[in-house]
Motif scaffolding. Structure first.
Motif, PDB file in Angstrom:
ATOM      1  N   TYR A 249       0.634  -1.275  -0.076  1.00  0.00           N
ATOM      2  CA  TYR A 249      -0.131   0.034   0.114  1.00  0.00           C
ATOM      3  C   TYR A 249       1.088   1.195   0.153  1.00  0.00           C
ATOM      4  N   VAL A 250       1.886   1.333   0.821  1.00  0.00           N
ATOM      5  CA  VAL A 250       2.944   2.251   0.963  1.00  0.00           C
ATOM      6  C   VAL A 250       3.425   2.726  -0.483  1.00  0.00           C
ATOM      7  N   ASN A 251       3.630   1.780  -1.258  1.00  0.00           N
ATOM      8  CA  ASN A 251       4.289   1.900  -2.538  1.00  0.00           C
ATOM      9  C   ASN A 251       3.427   2.636  -3.736  1.00  0.00           C
ATOM     10  N   ILE A 252       1.959   2.265  -3.142  1.00  0.00           N
ATOM     11  CA  ILE A 252       1.037   2.914  -4.005  1.00  0.00           C
ATOM     12  C   ILE A 252       1.023   4.368  -3.597  1.00  0.00           C
ATOM     13  N   LEU A 253       0.663   4.625  -2.442  1.00  0.00           N
ATOM     14  CA  LEU A 253       0.425   5.922  -1.895  1.00  0.00           C
ATOM     15  C   LEU A 253       1.792   6.896  -2.081  1.00  0.00           C
ATOM     16  N   LYS A 254       2.921   6.189  -2.379  1.00  0.00           N
ATOM     17  CA  LYS A 254       4.102   6.999  -2.569  1.00  0.00           C
ATOM     18  C   LYS A 254       4.283   7.615  -3.976  1.00  0.00           C
ATOM     19  N   LEU A 255       3.386   7.098  -4.819  1.00  0.00           N
ATOM     20  CA  LEU A 255       3.430   7.340  -6.315  1.00  0.00           C
ATOM     21  C   LEU A 255       2.755   8.805  -6.394  1.00  0.00           C
ATOM     22  N   ALA A 256       3.401   9.821  -7.125  1.00  0.00           N
ATOM     23  CA  ALA A 256       3.086  11.130  -7.151  1.00  0.00           C
ATOM     24  C   ALA A 256       1.885  11.079  -8.300  1.00  0.00           C
ATOM     25  N   THR A 257       1.683  10.001  -9.021  1.00  0.00           N
ATOM     26  CA  THR A 257       0.623  10.189  -9.896  1.00  0.00           C
ATOM     27  C   THR A 257      -0.796   9.574  -9.536  1.00  0.00           C
ATOM     28  N   VAL A 258      -0.732   9.097  -8.450  1.00  0.00           N
ATOM     29  CA  VAL A 258      -2.115   8.446  -7.793  1.00  0.00           C
ATOM     30  C   VAL A 258      -3.192   9.328  -7.623  1.00  0.00           C
ATOM     31  N   PRO A 259      -2.831  10.636  -6.969  1.00  0.00           N
ATOM     32  CA  PRO A 259      -3.823  11.765  -6.865  1.00  0.00           C
ATOM     33  C   PRO A 259      -4.499  12.029  -8.351  1.00  0.00           C
ATOM     34  N   LEU A 260      -3.641  11.925  -9.134  1.00  0.00           N
ATOM     35  CA  LEU A 260      -3.969  12.325 -10.462  1.00  0.00           C
ATOM     36  C   LEU A 260      -4.993  11.562 -11.070  1.00  0.00           C
ATOM     37  N   TRP A 261      -4.628  10.070 -11.179  1.00  0.00           N
ATOM     38  CA  TRP A 261      -5.472   9.262 -11.517  1.00  0.00           C
ATOM     39  C   TRP A 261      -6.847   9.305 -10.850  1.00  0.00           C
ATOM     40  N   LEU A 262      -6.853   9.347  -9.589  1.00  0.00           N
ATOM     41  CA  LEU A 262      -8.060   9.304  -8.731  1.00  0.00           C
ATOM     42  C   LEU A 262      -9.084  10.400  -9.211  1.00  0.00           C
ATOM     43  N   MET A 263      -8.261  11.450  -9.195  1.00  0.00           N
ATOM     44  CA  MET A 263      -9.031  12.640  -9.855  1.00  0.00           C
ATOM     45  C   MET A 263      -9.651  12.551 -11.252  1.00  0.00           C
ATOM     46  N   HIS A 264      -8.957  11.980 -11.922  1.00  0.00           N
ATOM     47  CA  HIS A 264      -9.735  11.836 -13.475  1.00  0.00           C
ATOM     48  C   HIS A 264     -10.683  10.657 -13.187  1.00  0.00           C
ATOM     49  N   SER A 265     -10.675   9.532 -12.551  1.00  0.00           N
ATOM     50  CA  SER A 265     -11.659   8.610 -12.387  1.00  0.00           C
ATOM     51  C   SER A 265     -12.916   9.200 -11.670  1.00  0.00           C
ATOM     52  N   PHE A 266     -12.750   9.853 -10.604  1.00  0.00           N
ATOM     53  CA  PHE A 266     -13.799  10.951 -10.131  1.00  0.00           C
ATOM     54  C   PHE A 266     -14.481  11.681 -11.093  1.00  0.00           C
ATOM     55  N   ILE A 267     -13.806  12.388 -11.630  1.00  0.00           N
ATOM     56  CA  ILE A 267     -14.407  13.522 -12.561  1.00  0.00           C
ATOM     57  C   ILE A 267     -15.351  12.323 -13.616  1.00  0.00           C
ATOM     58  N   VAL A 268     -14.781  11.580 -13.819  1.00  0.00           N
ATOM     59  CA  VAL A 268     -15.436  10.684 -15.144  1.00  0.00           C
ATOM     60  C   VAL A 268     -16.782  10.118 -14.606  1.00  0.00           C
ATOM     61  N   ALA A 269     -16.476   9.342 -13.365  1.00  0.00           N
ATOM     62  CA  ALA A 269     -17.477   8.482 -12.843  1.00  0.00           C
ATOM     63  C   ALA A 269     -18.527   9.400 -12.333  1.00  0.00           C
ATOM     64  N   VAL A 270     -18.336  10.733 -11.579  1.00  0.00           N
ATOM     65  CA  VAL A 270     -19.169  11.393 -11.224  1.00  0.00           C
ATOM     66  C   VAL A 270     -19.871  11.950 -12.329  1.00  0.00           C
ATOM     67  N   SER A 271     -19.291  12.702 -13.321  1.00  0.00           N
ATOM     68  CA  SER A 271     -20.049  13.221 -14.480  1.00  0.00           C
ATOM     69  C   SER A 271     -20.850  12.251 -15.164  1.00  0.00           C
ATOM     70  N   MET A 272     -20.499  11.009 -15.391  1.00  0.00           N
ATOM     71  CA  MET A 272     -21.154   9.996 -15.964  1.00  0.00           C
ATOM     72  C   MET A 272     -22.535   9.556 -15.104  1.00  0.00           C
ATOM     73  N   THR A 273     -22.320   9.457 -13.927  1.00  0.00           N
ATOM     74  CA  THR A 273     -23.379   9.017 -13.087  1.00  0.00           C
ATOM     75  C   THR A 273     -24.355  10.188 -12.970  1.00  0.00           C
ATOM     76  N   VAL A 274     -24.055  11.366 -12.866  1.00  0.00           N
ATOM     77  CA  VAL A 274     -25.266  12.438 -12.968  1.00  0.00           C
ATOM     78  C   VAL A 274     -25.859  12.646 -14.371  1.00  0.00           C
ATOM     79  N   ALA A 275     -24.892  12.438 -15.418  1.00  0.00           N
ATOM     80  CA  ALA A 275     -25.678  12.352 -16.742  1.00  0.00           C
ATOM     81  C   ALA A 275     -26.543  11.328 -17.060  1.00  0.00           C
ATOM     82  N   VAL A 276     -26.260  10.053 -16.560  1.00  0.00           N
ATOM     83  CA  VAL A 276     -26.976   9.038 -16.540  1.00  0.00           C
ATOM     84  C   VAL A 276     -28.277   9.123 -15.899  1.00  0.00           C
ATOM     85  N   LEU A 277     -28.225   9.368 -14.561  1.00  0.00           N
ATOM     86  CA  LEU A 277     -29.459   9.512 -13.706  1.00  0.00           C
ATOM     87  C   LEU A 277     -30.271  10.818 -14.348  1.00  0.00           C
TER      88      LEU A 277
END
Lengths: 296, 441, 281
Positions: free
Chosen positions: C63-91
């Motif tokens: 887990y530490v190795n994942i959290l140490k990656l500088a890019t993880v927050p960026l990936w999470l952000m993209h996933s969140f934006i996509v998932a939330v947008s898609m959910t709102v639009a679909v609903l």
């Protein structure tokens, strides 16, 4: 019934258009148009990269007709659908009935059965490959106790597809169960209370109140299951790669390797169209059967 | 007089060009590869001797190049997952971020080269000073398609026999000089296996036997080449699968399982585990495992203690073994500037110069000069399988080569998974492969 | 709630069913427990053995190795934006269209409904490549729009909401109609509230679908700075990660699924929220 309200609903073309417009817009642009483009592609020898396109008319479909492997995949897919759709529907309904209700315990149980749906296909297939392994799987103590050679589930022609079905059930029960839970919560409590006063048996309550009340959802779940399981890909691709001896090669898996590994996108598109026709036929039948009782 | 003037002009021009080059900002090299991401471990390391494993070594080499190159080039690494790598690479041609340097297996290169998706590199190599004559013939062949050079070969990774010497000694299969005794004919294979089973009670062979990696198909291909048969024709139009030699090879493999000399239930990790836990005498896997098994054996935590490597033995006459190759290619991009091309070539040259470092992963170096060097010989176990570099053979670089391989796996594995007869299996394989080849242009 | 007494047999059956469900649930959890256990073991240990539900030797390093990656927050952000947008639009799209199909009448209604259902049957593979070439032609790859738009069009949500709206008792609407309420008001005040369970379910599963999507983001968001969580976590795996880096793989899996687990725990009561359907006022 008030005036102007027919079974089909209130006549309101203007309002209807407004309510439908967003959906119709994205539907046409992102589904209908690409579908027709896909049909167009299926009439070509079309490569994934490099720009090679050659119009060949219906040659892809002709080849498909004679493709033994393709017919095998159709059989395999139908078998898989037969294995999973009834089971998944029954299991998710049973679970929904079992975990519906208030209280901490029920909430925990709901979470457990839902939890398996949050993982991605890569992880689910990895886990189940390990669970079913005849080398280090979870059943090893059982085999040792019985003194049998372990069954190589994923490498056995008889057991491979059912094993994949099992993994699919574990993974997929979450959504249908949630849909049934949502439907159950829509059933008016008074109906149950009245039945309780009449000392109706549990079984009859199920038969006369619950099932009819959730029939819309039942149909929904069955159709969604059919649509979903016909398109099974990840599990067969990752757990058995379509083996052993093509016993678990399903249509979409074949489409994927044809399109992405062999770069024959035209042929793959033709296959996808065939799958579309198959699913359409199946689901229309299901819908027609389901709606027949409704129009009474 | 004119000569002098010409020289002055040349000198001036070169000086100007030189100053332009240093004045121009650094050219970025977009580098797409698999092998994983180990930034957290090796992010700032530039001393290659400190790096281990595929990820570590390539990361540190990249860091070193960025730190030390004189032309201001900067390599920006983008990692991708191995399984989906080619899907992603192919997509970049349409999504607008075509990499400047990418890794590519020899088995797949033909697909890209024949669709004109790769930049020919022969001239670039000459300019950058990469000596193609130093490459092992098999490696150079892998890097070419239709007589054009498209790649910088980086390694050969081949099948090997990883051996548990303790178990082999127990089975009486060790020579007087301490080397392992390996079969030289199909009959010997089975008899040795039976002897092993009797004396140790364990499996003679461990190998991935499910459907994911096709390890046994590679072994079968090796046996075919050992009998002098080309599984795929050089023009990629015909496959020779249903033949007497194929039957012999397939029959041997079926007997290995049939006589209980190998466990049919093993998948890739399972086979490694079995070997490390002392449950099998020989693991059939590739060069990529050498470092790993060596470390495990040395750690004392594994049941495997006395670990040696051996070439896949010559069972059928010729010394041939399956190999694939990692290579570096330059995907074609019309928008690439000459500076970017030069930077990319400089990076490739750097990688080539450090080919020895890469061979510390266990993969075989592709440069004759490296293979013959003392430092290479000093690497653990390399001497035990040095001959593999010469025996390395691959399917010819034709369209859909990898597709052909994948198609064979499902049918072939049926021999031990469903008990199918070798003759039937070969017929099925021939059919499947013919179907794929029929679509080749 | 019912005040009638439950008979002895009924209670026994209730209890038996409950116990059976609990046992089943325990078995159900086993694979998940196994995943978590493996994620807490070192990779080298897992190379030798993957058995055991108790993580000994124990380590957080995966887990530490994942959290140490500088890019993880960026990936999470993209996933969140996509998932939330898609959910709102679909609903939004599904509930409006579902209301129209369930409660309104208009010309060509039957035909449009069938066309919508037919769209359900279109396999993803049939439109995957055309969509890819379309977005490539528009130069829209490596954008959030490309990751969201194709999914919003799938009529699964419309079908779902139509079925749920159909099940809403008509009495509620009829009362509003007598008040001459507008369609919008009926939609918002009468149809949506009882459909909260359905909307929550649809929203939750759209989110999961968006979050776990791999193949489409892989070929559309090909730039490293546009990776979503699934593609990003996969990209850091070394070759043969499943044999030499199994702990890391499992940790990635747990890590990637945590947001969804949290979402579910927060929203799950809405799925079973019973709205007292008082018949008549």
């Amino acid at each position: 019934m008030s005036r102007g309200v027919t079974y089909a609903g209130r006549r309101a073309p203007g309002a209807a258009f407004l309510f439908l417009a967003p959906f119709l817009a994205v539907y046409v642009i992102f589904l209908v148009f690409p579908l027709f483009k896909g049909i167009w592609i299926s009439l070509h020898d079309w490569e994934l990269a490099g720009g090679y396109r050659k119009y060949i008319g219906f040659l892809n479909y002709q080849d498909l007709w004679h493709d033994k492997l393709f017919w095998r995949t159709i059989r395999n897919t139908l078998y898989f659908v037969a294995l999973t759709v009834p089971t998944m529907t029954l299991l998710s309904l049973a679970l929904a009935l079992a975990v519906h209700g208030e209280g901490r315990l029920k909430a925990v149980l709901r979470s457990v059965f839902f939890m398996s749906s949050v993982f991605s296909v890569t992880v689910v297939t990895l886990i189940w490959s390990m669970v079913l392994s005849a080398d280090k799987g979870l059943l090893m103590p059982l085999w040792n106790a019985l003194g049998m050679t372990p069954i190589n589930f994923l490498g056995n022609q008889t057991f491979a597809m059912p094993s994949i079905a099992l993994a699919t059930l574990w993974w997929g029960v979450g959504l249908p169960m949630a849909l049934f839970l949502a439907a159950l919560s829509q059933v008016p409590q008074e109906l149950y209370e009245a039945a309780e006063l009449d000392h109706t048996s549990r079984f009859n309550k199920l038969r006369r109140i619950t099932l009819p009340s959730i029939r819309h959802t039942l149909l929904l779940v069955v159709v969604l299951q059919i649509v979903g399981q016909f398109q099974i890909f990840g599990q067969t691709h990752l757990m058995t790669r379509g083996g052993p001896a093509n016993a678990t090669r399903t249509i979409v898996q074949y489409i994927y390797v044809t399109g992405f590994r062999d770069w024959h996108v035209g042929y793959a598109s033709a296959m996808a169209m065939a799958l579309f026709a198959l699913m359409l036929g199946f689901s229309m039948l299901q819908l027609w059967l389901g709606r027949r009782g409704e129009d009474a | 007089m004119q000569h002098f003037k010409f020289l002055t002009r040349m000198a001036l021009a070169t000086a100007l060009a030189g100053s332009f080059a240093s004045a121009a900002s650094a050219a970025d090299v977009n580098f797409l590869r698999f092998f994983g991401d180990c930034q957290t471990e090796y992010g700032t390391v530039t001393d290659v001797s400190k790096a281990n494993g595929e990820c570590g070594i390539i990361t540190v080499l990249t860091n070193k190049f960025n730190a030390e190159n004189k032309i201001g080039a900067k390599v920006i690494t983008q990692t991708a997952e191995w399984g989906a790598f080619y899907d992603q690479l192919t997509a970049t041609y349409s999504t607008g971020n075509i990499p400047d340097v990418a890794v590519m297996h020899a088995s797949v290169m033909a697909n890209f080269a024949e669709r004109d998706l790769l930049t020919p590199l022969a001239d670039g190599f000459k300019k950058a000073g990469i000596d193609t004559a130093d490459f092992v013939p098999a490696a150079l062949k892998n890097a070419m398609s239709k007589d054009t050079l498209y790649a910088l070969p980086y390694d050969l990774h081949a099948l090997l026999f990883h051996v548990n010497m303790d178990l082999m000694t127990q089975a009486g299969l060790v020579n007087s000089d301490g080397s392992v005794k390996l079969p030289s004919s199909p009959e010997e294979f089975i008899s040795m296996g039976k002897q092993f089973k009797e004396k140790t009670g364990k499996y003679f062979i461990a190998s991935e036997s499910q459907s994911a990696e096709g390890m046994m198909v590679r072994l079968w291909e090796s046996f075919m080449w050992q009998q002098g048969v080309d599984v795929l024709s050089a023009d990629g139009k015909t496959a020779t699968i249903n033949s007497p030699e194929a039957l012999k090879a397939a029959g041997l493999i079926k007997s290995i399982y049939g006589e209980g000399l190998a466990n049919t239930a093993l998948d890739y990790p399972g086979a490694e585990q079995a070997f490390l836990n002392g449950e099998a005498g020989i693991l059939i896997n590739g060069t990529w495992g050498v470092d790993n098994y060596n470390a495990q054996a040395a750690s004392g935590k594994a049941a495997l203690k006395n670990y040696k490597v051996a070439n896949v033995p010559t069972i059928f006459g010729k010394s041939k073994v399956w190999a694939d190759s990692h290579m570096w290619v330059m995907p074609k991009d019309d928008k690439r500037t000459p500076e970017e091309v030069d930077a990319a070539l400089a990076f490739m040259k750097f990688l080539n110069d450090n080919n020895f470092q890469w061979s510390r992963t266990g993969h075989l170096s592709v440069r004759t000069s490296v293979i013959g060097s003392p430092e290479f010989a000093a690497l653990p176990h390399r001497g035990e399988y040095a001959a593999t570099a010469e025996n390395a053979t691959a399917l010819p670089p034709v369209q859909n080569q990898r597709g052909v391989f994948n198609a064979m796996i499902t049918d072939f594995n049926a021999m031990w998974l469903t008990g199918a007869a070798p003759a039937d299996v070969l017929t099925a394989m021939q059919d499947s492969v013919d179907q794929i080849l029929s679509r080749n242009r | 709630m019912s005040t009638a007494r439950r008979t002895g047999t009924a209670r026994t059956i209730d209890l038996t069913l409950l116990v059976a469900t609990i046992v089943f649930a325990v078995l159900w959890m086993i694979p998940i427990v196994w995943v978590v256990a493996m994620s807490l073991k070192p990779n080298s240990e897992l190379m030798r053995s993957t058995t055991g539900f108790i993580p000994i030797p124990f380590t957080f390093e995966n887990y530490v190795n994942i959290l140490k990656l500088a890019t993880v927050p960026l990936w999470l952000m993209h996933s969140f934006i996509v998932a939330v947008s898609m959910t709102v639009a679909v609903l939004a799209i599904s509930s409006t269209a579902g209301y129209a199909f369930a409660r309104l009448d208009f010309p060509f209604k039957r035909t449009l409904f069938l066309i919508m259902i037919a769209g359900l049957m279109v396999p993803e593979q049939a439109v995957f490549i055309p969509l890819f070439t379309m977005f490539a032609d528009w130069g829209l790859h490596n954008t959030h729009a490309a990751l969201v738009m194709p999914r919003v069009a799938v009529p699964i949500g419309v079908f779902l909401m139509t079925q749920f709206f159909r099940a809403v008792p008509r009495e509620l609407e009829e009362a509003a109609e007598l008040d001459h309420a507008s369609h919008l008001k009926i939609f918002l005040k009468i149809m949506l509230p009882p459909s909260v369970p359905a909307l929550t379910t649809l929203g939750l599963f759209t989110f999961i679908y968006a979050w776990n999507d791999f193949l489409w983001p892989l070929i559309s968001a090909t730039r490293a700075d546009m990776y979503t969580v699934t593609v990003g976590l996969a990209s850091i795996q070394g070759n043969f990660a499943f044999s030499e880096g199994l702990g890391s793989v499992m940790a990635s899996a747990v890590f990637a699924s945590l947001p969804i687990v949290i979402l579910f725990l927060v929203f799950q009561r809405f799925i079973v929220a019973g709205v007292a359907m008082g018949a008549g006022k």
